[in-house]
Design a protein around this motif. Structure first.
Motif, PDB file in Angstrom:
ATOM      1  N   ASN A  48      78.898  24.614  28.910  1.00 46.77           N
ATOM      2  CA  ASN A  48      78.068  23.495  28.517  1.00 46.77           C
ATOM      3  C   ASN A  48      78.763  22.168  28.832  1.00 46.77           C
ATOM      4  OD1 ASN A  48      76.232  21.817  27.160  1.00 46.77           O
ATOM      5  ND2 ASN A  48      75.833  23.406  25.626  1.00 46.77           N
ATOM      6  N   PRO A  49      78.829  21.797  30.108  1.00 49.65           N
ATOM      7  CA  PRO A  49      79.567  20.591  30.516  1.00 49.65           C
ATOM      8  C   PRO A  49      79.146  19.306  29.809  1.00 49.65           C
ATOM      9  CG  PRO A  49      78.962  21.865  32.425  1.00 49.65           C
ATOM     10  CD  PRO A  49      78.257  22.484  31.257  1.00 49.65           C
ATOM     11  N   CYS A  50      77.876  19.177  29.462  1.00 53.07           N
ATOM     12  CA  CYS A  50      77.397  17.957  28.806  1.00 53.07           C
ATOM     13  C   CYS A  50      77.409  18.076  27.288  1.00 53.07           C
ATOM     14  CB  CYS A  50      75.977  17.623  29.276  1.00 53.07           C
ATOM     15  SG  CYS A  50      75.858  17.333  31.040  1.00 53.07           S
ATOM     16  N   ASP A  51      77.781  19.254  26.787  1.00 52.65           N
ATOM     17  CA  ASP A  51      77.811  19.525  25.356  1.00 52.65           C
ATOM     18  C   ASP A  51      76.460  19.240  24.704  1.00 52.65           C
ATOM     19  OD1 ASP A  51      79.100  20.525  23.129  1.00 52.65           O
ATOM     20  OD2 ASP A  51      79.742  18.546  22.448  1.00 52.65           O
ATOM     21  N   ARG A  52      75.400  19.752  25.338  1.00 48.16           N
ATOM     22  CA  ARG A  52      74.032  19.585  24.829  1.00 48.16           C
ATOM     23  C   ARG A  52      73.575  20.874  24.166  1.00 48.16           C
ATOM     24  NH1 ARG A  52      72.196  17.302  30.378  1.00 48.16           N
ATOM     25  NH2 ARG A  52      72.933  15.166  30.230  1.00 48.16           N
ATOM     26  N   SER A  53      73.069  20.767  22.962  1.00 46.78           N
ATOM     27  CA  SER A  53      72.624  21.962  22.238  1.00 46.78           C
ATOM     28  C   SER A  53      71.408  22.607  22.895  1.00 46.78           C
ATOM     29  CB  SER A  53      72.317  21.622  20.783  1.00 46.78           C
ATOM     30  OG  SER A  53      71.277  20.675  20.716  1.00 46.78           O
ATOM     31  N   THR A  54      70.676  21.858  23.702  1.00 43.43           N
ATOM     32  CA  THR A  54      69.443  22.381  24.297  1.00 43.43           C
ATOM     33  C   THR A  54      69.607  22.846  25.753  1.00 43.43           C
ATOM     34  OG1 THR A  54      68.797  20.144  24.934  1.00 43.43           O
ATOM     35  CG2 THR A  54      67.968  20.974  22.816  1.00 43.43           C
ATOM     36  N   LEU A  55      70.812  22.792  26.299  1.00 38.86           N
ATOM     37  CA  LEU A  55      71.020  23.192  27.701  1.00 38.86           C
ATOM     38  C   LEU A  55      70.578  24.639  27.915  1.00 38.86           C
ATOM     39  CD1 LEU A  55      72.110  22.532  30.550  1.00 38.86           C
ATOM     40  CD2 LEU A  55      74.329  23.390  29.774  1.00 38.86           C
ATOM     41  N   ALA A  56      69.647  24.844  28.838  1.00 37.48           N
ATOM     42  CA  ALA A  56      69.151  26.169  29.242  1.00 37.48           C
ATOM     43  C   ALA A  56      68.539  26.958  28.088  1.00 37.48           C
ATOM     44  CB  ALA A  56      70.253  26.958  29.934  1.00 37.48           C
ATOM     45  N   ARG A  57      68.011  26.279  27.084  1.00 33.83           N
ATOM     46  CA  ARG A  57      67.450  26.962  25.916  1.00 33.83           C
ATOM     47  C   ARG A  57      65.977  27.309  26.083  1.00 33.83           C
ATOM     48  NH1 ARG A  57      67.998  24.543  20.039  1.00 33.83           N
ATOM     49  NH2 ARG A  57      70.191  24.707  20.544  1.00 33.83           N
ATOM     50  N   SER A  58      65.245  26.546  26.861  1.00 31.49           N
ATOM     51  CA  SER A  58      63.807  26.740  27.000  1.00 31.49           C
ATOM     52  C   SER A  58      63.473  28.102  27.602  1.00 31.49           C
ATOM     53  CB  SER A  58      63.244  25.627  27.898  1.00 31.49           C
ATOM     54  OG  SER A  58      61.866  25.814  28.090  1.00 31.49           O
ATOM     55  N   GLY A  59      62.531  28.800  26.982  1.00 31.46           N
ATOM     56  CA  GLY A  59      62.038  30.063  27.519  1.00 31.46           C
ATOM     57  C   GLY A  59      62.862  31.286  27.167  1.00 31.46           C
ATOM     58  N   ARG A  60      63.807  31.172  26.273  1.00 25.31           N
ATOM     59  CA  ARG A  60      64.594  32.352  25.881  1.00 25.31           C
ATOM     60  C   ARG A  60      63.761  33.284  25.012  1.00 25.31           C
ATOM     61  NH1 ARG A  60      70.444  29.977  23.870  1.00 25.31           N
ATOM     62  NH2 ARG A  60      70.983  28.863  25.792  1.00 25.31           N
ATOM     63  N   LYS A  61      63.939  34.594  25.251  1.00 27.63           N
ATOM     64  CA  LYS A  61      63.277  35.557  24.371  1.00 27.63           C
ATOM     65  C   LYS A  61      64.281  36.430  23.634  1.00 27.63           C
ATOM     66  CE  LYS A  61      62.237  39.210  27.743  1.00 27.63           C
ATOM     67  NZ  LYS A  61      61.155  40.021  28.301  1.00 27.63           N
ATOM     68  N   ALA A  62      65.519  36.487  24.103  1.00 25.25           N
ATOM     69  CA  ALA A  62      66.575  37.235  23.405  1.00 25.25           C
ATOM     70  C   ALA A  62      67.928  36.721  23.889  1.00 25.25           C
ATOM     71  CB  ALA A  62      66.457  38.728  23.677  1.00 25.25           C
ATOM     72  N   ALA A  63      68.920  36.808  23.015  1.00 25.18           N
ATOM     73  CA  ALA A  63      70.265  36.369  23.390  1.00 25.18           C
ATOM     74  C   ALA A  63      71.285  37.048  22.493  1.00 25.18           C
ATOM     75  CB  ALA A  63      70.388  34.855  23.264  1.00 25.18           C
ATOM     76  N   LYS A  64      72.481  37.186  23.019  1.00 28.27           N
ATOM     77  CA  LYS A  64      73.604  37.643  22.206  1.00 28.27           C
ATOM     78  C   LYS A  64      74.836  36.924  22.736  1.00 28.27           C
ATOM     79  CE  LYS A  64      73.704  41.597  20.057  1.00 28.27           C
ATOM     80  NZ  LYS A  64      73.842  43.025  19.710  1.00 28.27           N
ATOM     81  N   THR A  65      75.632  36.397  21.807  1.00 24.85           N
ATOM     82  CA  THR A  65      76.814  35.625  22.152  1.00 24.85           C
ATOM     83  C   THR A  65      77.996  36.121  21.337  1.00 24.85           C
ATOM     84  OG1 THR A  65      75.381  33.692  22.491  1.00 24.85           O
ATOM     85  CG2 THR A  65      77.754  33.277  22.274  1.00 24.85           C
ATOM     86  N   LEU A  66      79.122  36.357  22.009  1.00 26.75           N
ATOM     87  CA  LEU A  66      80.358  36.741  21.343  1.00 26.75           C
ATOM     88  C   LEU A  66      81.447  35.778  21.792  1.00 26.75           C
ATOM     89  CD1 LEU A  66      78.758  39.558  22.169  1.00 26.75           C
ATOM     90  CD2 LEU A  66      80.665  40.526  20.933  1.00 26.75           C
TER      91      LEU A  66
END
Length: 187
Positions: A48-66
């Motif tokens: 997240n180079p710009c430190d934006r909470s919404t970067l690439a968020r649109s259109g997500r249907k599932a996610a997992k982050t570790l």
């Protein structure tokens, strides 16, 4: 009501699917080591180079982050995001490329180069600089799209000047995940 529940279950990334899940589940009493695991579709992109909470968020249907953090300065992360469509995942990649070009400061810069993985892939370098010379500190990430999925592996720590060898672990992990991503993505 039951078909809707089945649909929701089918969209989620199954437990045990991620490469780092076993390590994240192990109990570690060391207070300087920690794992953060989330299945929220609203989770911040780990690159997240710009430190934006919404970067690439649109259109997500599932996610997992570790995310693994070891004090004082090492972290690694794994993120898989499924978008509702291939076009949504392509837009997410465009957004990441645009953020790499647009963001950073004089003391910390980002760059990216294409890598031959999946349908499209980027090796992203975040690097601390002192003047024009690389300083100690940075992050290295591989961001890959296959069909409607984004697969991201990062490592951050006391990097010196950027080198191709900095991506060895992230490329290995990306290849492993790409070998099985079509079990949940629309390939």
């Amino acid at each position: 009501m039951i078909p809707m529940l089945l649909l929701a279950a089918a969209v989620a990334i199954p437990n045990g699917f991620m490469l780092y899940e076993k390590a994240a589940a192990k109990k570690d009493d060391n207070p300087e080591h920690s794992w953060e695991v989330t299945g929220r579709t609203s989770a911040r992109l780990v690159v997240n180079p710009c430190d934006r909470s919404t970067l690439a968020r649109s259109g997500r249907k599932a996610a997992k982050t570790l995310i693994y953090t070891a004090v004082p300065d090492y972290s690694k992360s794994e993120q898989v995001i499924l978008y509702t469509s291939r076009a949504g995942a392509k837009k997410a990649m465009r957004d990441v490329r645009a953020a790499v070009r647009a963001c950073g400061t004089k003391g910390y810069r980002f760059s990216a180069k294409r890598v031959k993985l999946g349908d499209e892939s980027l090796a992203v370098i975040g690097q601390a600089y002192r003047g024009r010379k690389p300083a100690i500190g940075g992050e290295r990430a591989i961001v890959t799209r296959r069909a409607n999925a984004l697969v991201i592996y990062t490592v951050a720590g006391e990097w010196g000047p950027p080198a191709n060898a900095d991506f060895k672990m992230q490329i290995k992990d990306s290849k492993k995940m790409l070998g099985k991503i079509c079990k949940i993505a629309a390939c």
